[in-house]
Design an enzyme around this catalytic site. Structure first.
Site, PDB file in Angstrom:
ATOM      1  N   HIS A  18       0.869  -1.194   0.000  1.00  0.00           N
ATOM      2  CA  HIS A  18       0.000   0.000   0.000  1.00  0.00           C
ATOM      3  C   HIS A  18       0.896   1.230   0.000  1.00  0.00           C
ATOM      4  O   HIS A  18       1.493   1.579   1.018  1.00  0.00           O
ATOM      5  CB  HIS A  18      -0.909   0.015   1.240  1.00  0.00           C
ATOM      6  CG  HIS A  18      -1.833   1.189   1.282  1.00  0.00           C
ATOM      7  ND1 HIS A  18      -3.181   1.052   1.523  1.00  0.00           N
ATOM      8  CD2 HIS A  18      -1.621   2.520   1.131  1.00  0.00           C
ATOM      9  CE1 HIS A  18      -3.748   2.243   1.511  1.00  0.00           C
ATOM     10  NE2 HIS A  18      -2.817   3.156   1.281  1.00  0.00           N
ATOM     11  N   HIS A  20       1.532   5.397  -1.658  1.00  0.00           N
ATOM     12  CA  HIS A  20       1.152   6.579  -2.446  1.00  0.00           C
ATOM     13  C   HIS A  20       2.400   7.169  -3.085  1.00  0.00           C
ATOM     14  O   HIS A  20       3.306   7.619  -2.374  1.00  0.00           O
ATOM     15  CB  HIS A  20       0.499   7.635  -1.546  1.00  0.00           C
ATOM     16  CG  HIS A  20      -0.780   7.163  -0.931  1.00  0.00           C
ATOM     17  ND1 HIS A  20      -2.004   7.341  -1.522  1.00  0.00           N
ATOM     18  CD2 HIS A  20      -1.017   6.473   0.217  1.00  0.00           C
ATOM     19  CE1 HIS A  20      -2.953   6.797  -0.766  1.00  0.00           C
ATOM     20  NE2 HIS A  20      -2.371   6.259   0.302  1.00  0.00           N
ATOM     21  N   LYS A 104      -9.290  -0.567  -5.761  1.00  0.00           N
ATOM     22  CA  LYS A 104      -9.297   0.115  -4.469  1.00  0.00           C
ATOM     23  C   LYS A 104     -10.673   0.690  -4.168  1.00  0.00           C
ATOM     24  O   LYS A 104     -11.234   1.422  -4.979  1.00  0.00           O
ATOM     25  CB  LYS A 104      -8.261   1.245  -4.500  1.00  0.00           C
ATOM     26  CG  LYS A 104      -8.278   2.154  -3.299  1.00  0.00           C
ATOM     27  CD  LYS A 104      -7.716   1.478  -2.068  1.00  0.00           C
ATOM     28  CE  LYS A 104      -7.967   2.291  -0.821  1.00  0.00           C
ATOM     29  NZ  LYS A 104      -6.793   2.581  -0.048  1.00  0.00           N
ATOM     30  N   HIS A 141     -10.327   0.727   1.991  1.00  0.00           N
ATOM     31  CA  HIS A 141     -10.138   1.724   3.053  1.00  0.00           C
ATOM     32  C   HIS A 141     -11.326   1.561   3.991  1.00  0.00           C
ATOM     33  O   HIS A 141     -12.434   2.009   3.687  1.00  0.00           O
ATOM     34  CB  HIS A 141     -10.077   3.148   2.486  1.00  0.00           C
ATOM     35  CG  HIS A 141      -9.809   4.172   3.540  1.00  0.00           C
ATOM     36  ND1 HIS A 141      -8.631   4.865   3.634  1.00  0.00           N
ATOM     37  CD2 HIS A 141     -10.559   4.585   4.593  1.00  0.00           C
ATOM     38  CE1 HIS A 141      -8.657   5.672   4.682  1.00  0.00           C
ATOM     39  NE2 HIS A 141      -9.829   5.512   5.288  1.00  0.00           N
ATOM     40  N   HIS A 179      -4.373  -0.862   6.068  1.00  0.00           N
ATOM     41  CA  HIS A 179      -3.934  -0.044   7.205  1.00  0.00           C
ATOM     42  C   HIS A 179      -4.848  -0.213   8.414  1.00  0.00           C
ATOM     43  O   HIS A 179      -5.447   0.766   8.886  1.00  0.00           O
ATOM     44  CB  HIS A 179      -3.757   1.427   6.830  1.00  0.00           C
ATOM     45  CG  HIS A 179      -4.832   2.019   5.945  1.00  0.00           C
ATOM     46  ND1 HIS A 179      -6.169   1.948   6.244  1.00  0.00           N
ATOM     47  CD2 HIS A 179      -4.755   2.696   4.770  1.00  0.00           C
ATOM     48  CE1 HIS A 179      -6.853   2.565   5.298  1.00  0.00           C
ATOM     49  NE2 HIS A 179      -6.015   3.019   4.396  1.00  0.00           N
ATOM     50  N   ASP A 252       1.469   2.613   3.518  1.00  0.00           N
ATOM     51  CA  ASP A 252       0.622   3.795   3.363  1.00  0.00           C
ATOM     52  C   ASP A 252       1.478   5.063   3.439  1.00  0.00           C
ATOM     53  O   ASP A 252       1.005   6.115   3.899  1.00  0.00           O
ATOM     54  CB  ASP A 252      -0.500   3.838   4.413  1.00  0.00           C
ATOM     55  CG  ASP A 252      -1.635   4.774   4.001  1.00  0.00           C
ATOM     56  OD1 ASP A 252      -1.628   5.247   2.852  1.00  0.00           O
ATOM     57  OD2 ASP A 252      -2.509   5.040   4.838  1.00  0.00           O
TER      58      ASP A 252
HETATM   59  O1  DOR Z   1      -3.368   9.329   5.815  1.00  0.00           O
HETATM   60  C1  DOR Z   1      -3.735   9.045   4.701  1.00  0.00           C
HETATM   61  N1  DOR Z   1      -3.231   9.648   3.602  1.00  0.00           N
HETATM   62  N2  DOR Z   1      -4.684   8.127   4.563  1.00  0.00           N
HETATM   63  C2  DOR Z   1      -5.237   7.843   3.384  1.00  0.00           C
HETATM   64  O2  DOR Z   1      -6.111   7.014   3.326  1.00  0.00           O
HETATM   65  C3  DOR Z   1      -4.846   8.610   2.173  1.00  0.00           C
HETATM   66  C4  DOR Z   1      -3.505   9.155   2.316  1.00  0.00           C
HETATM   67  C5  DOR Z   1      -3.163  10.185   1.262  1.00  0.00           C
HETATM   68  O3  DOR Z   1      -3.436   9.947   0.080  1.00  0.00           O
HETATM   69  O4  DOR Z   1      -2.597  11.205   1.610  1.00  0.00           O
HETATM   70 ZN    ZN Z   2      -3.349   5.106   1.674  1.00  0.00          ZN
END
Ligand code: DOR
Ligand code: ZN
Length: 350
Positions: A18, A20, A104, A141, A179, A252
């Site tokens: 997971h 970003h 997702k 999520h 998460h 995450d």
């Molecule tokens: O803390 C987070 N940031 N939780 C999420 O689900 C998304 C993520 C983000 O994209 O910044």
């Molecule tokens: Zn995330």
């Protein structure tokens, strides 16, 4: 208790289930922080606009490959952002062609860029049934978004109100509860014997809600789902160090620039990509369970996704505290690296 005789550990190269990576200048800056240690990662689709179709996922993957640092051997595993108008045939084709590994699910409004997420789960039933048929996992999520549900209860309520009915309706669907932050979620996953797993982040193994709120507000510890009380953190550590195949790492890691975080209404997200492996080694070492680290970071995830573990290895060595930069520089602005609040003794040779 740490095993003092254990000062070096070689494990299969880890994966991040997971992650970003964002896009543009941010992608360029954060990608090397993951490719340094990790072999693969499940890439979140919550860009603006979101990555909804197979064609959009292929384009995003091409942008990631174009930003790849020289010499990196890293495979991004793409996801599609589920909307109420997602076409089951497009999902089937994206999976068949290898463009997308998972889909997702964001409940609408749950977190950063989730406005196009799902409100009415009946509207995505056909997509979920197609995914069950082709064996494509759904990454969830797991938080309800109702204003009247306390933010600390949103994960537990999601399990009862959304996840249990959904899994009853589509029992063959493989689901990753992402998460997880509560003992409730850990217990639910442990009690389910088929088609359910959970990812755990690095930061949720280390911080509880006091870290965010006691002695002054700490925006760099704010993420979603928000960290809960200490009993929940302990349950997460127990799950991670257990070796149970249903629990694996999904960092995450979610970079936001400092100006975006340090606001009256700041963004949710903690950037852990640079120091995650050192942090995890410390957590597992303190628990006397270093030998279970490989299962959590490198074996259980591929097992659930039906993939082979990475063929190569990384070596962790214990020594004097290792330092990581407090921030990384990006063309969009500085991004603060997660501060675990304790010394990190495990160096990573990737
Ligand atoms: O803390 C987070 N940031 N939780 C999420 O689900 C998304 C993520 C983000 O994209 O910044
Ligand atoms: Zn995330």
């Amino acid at each position: 208790m740490p095993d003092l005789a254990l000062t070096t550990l070689t494990i299969r190269r880890p994966d991040d289930w997971h992650l970003h990576l964002r896009d543009g200048a941010m992608l360029q800056a954060v990608l090397p922080e993951t490719t340094r240690h990790f072999g693969r990662a499940i890439i979140m689709p919550n860009l603006v606009p979101p990555v909804v179709t197979g064609a959009q996922a292929a384009d995003y993957r091409a942008r990631i490959m174009a930003a790849m640092p020289a010499g990196a051997d890293f495979k991004p595993l793409m996801t599609l952002y589920l909307t109420e108008t997602t076409d089951p045939d497009d999902v089937r084709e994206a999976h068949r062609s290898g463009v997308a590994t998972a889909v997702k699910l964001y409940p609408a409004g749950a977190t950063t860029n989730s406005a196009s997420g799902v409100r009415d789960f009946e509207k995505v039933r056909a997509v979920l049934e197609t995914m069950a048929e082709i064996g494509m996992p759904l990454c969830v999520h797991g938080e309800v978004t109702d204003r009247d549900i306390d933010i600390f209860d949103r994960e537990a309520v999601f399990i009862d109100r959304v996840l249990k009915p959904l899994r009853k309706k589509v029992p063959d669907l493989k689901v990753v509860m992402e998460h997880v932050t509560t003992k409730d979620a850990v217990d639910y996953v442990r009690d389910s014997h088929k088609n359910l797993a959970a990812t755990i982040t690095t930061h949720h193994l280390i911080i509880n809600r006091n870290h965010i709120l006691a002695g002054g507000i700490k925006p760099h510890f704010y993420c979603l789902p928000v960290a809960k009380r200490e009993t929940h953190r302990v349950a997460l550590v127990q799950a991670a160090i257990s070796g149970d195949k249903r629990f694996f790492l999904g960092t995450d890691s979610a970079p936001h620039t400092d100006p975006a975080k340090l606001q009256p209404c700041g963004c949710a997200g903690i950037f852990t990509a640079p120091n995650t492996m050192s942090c995890l080694a410390e957590v597992f070492d303190v628990a006397g369970k270093l030998k279970k680290l490989e299962a959590f970071t490198s074996l259980n995830g591929p097992g659930f996704y039906g993939l082979e573990p990475n063929a190569d290895t990384i070596t962790l060595t214990k020594g004097d505290p290792v330092s990581y930069p407090a921030q990384i520089t990006t063309a969009d602005g500085p991004v603060t690296v997660f501060d675990p609040g304790f010394d990190l003794h495990w160096h990573v040779d990737a």
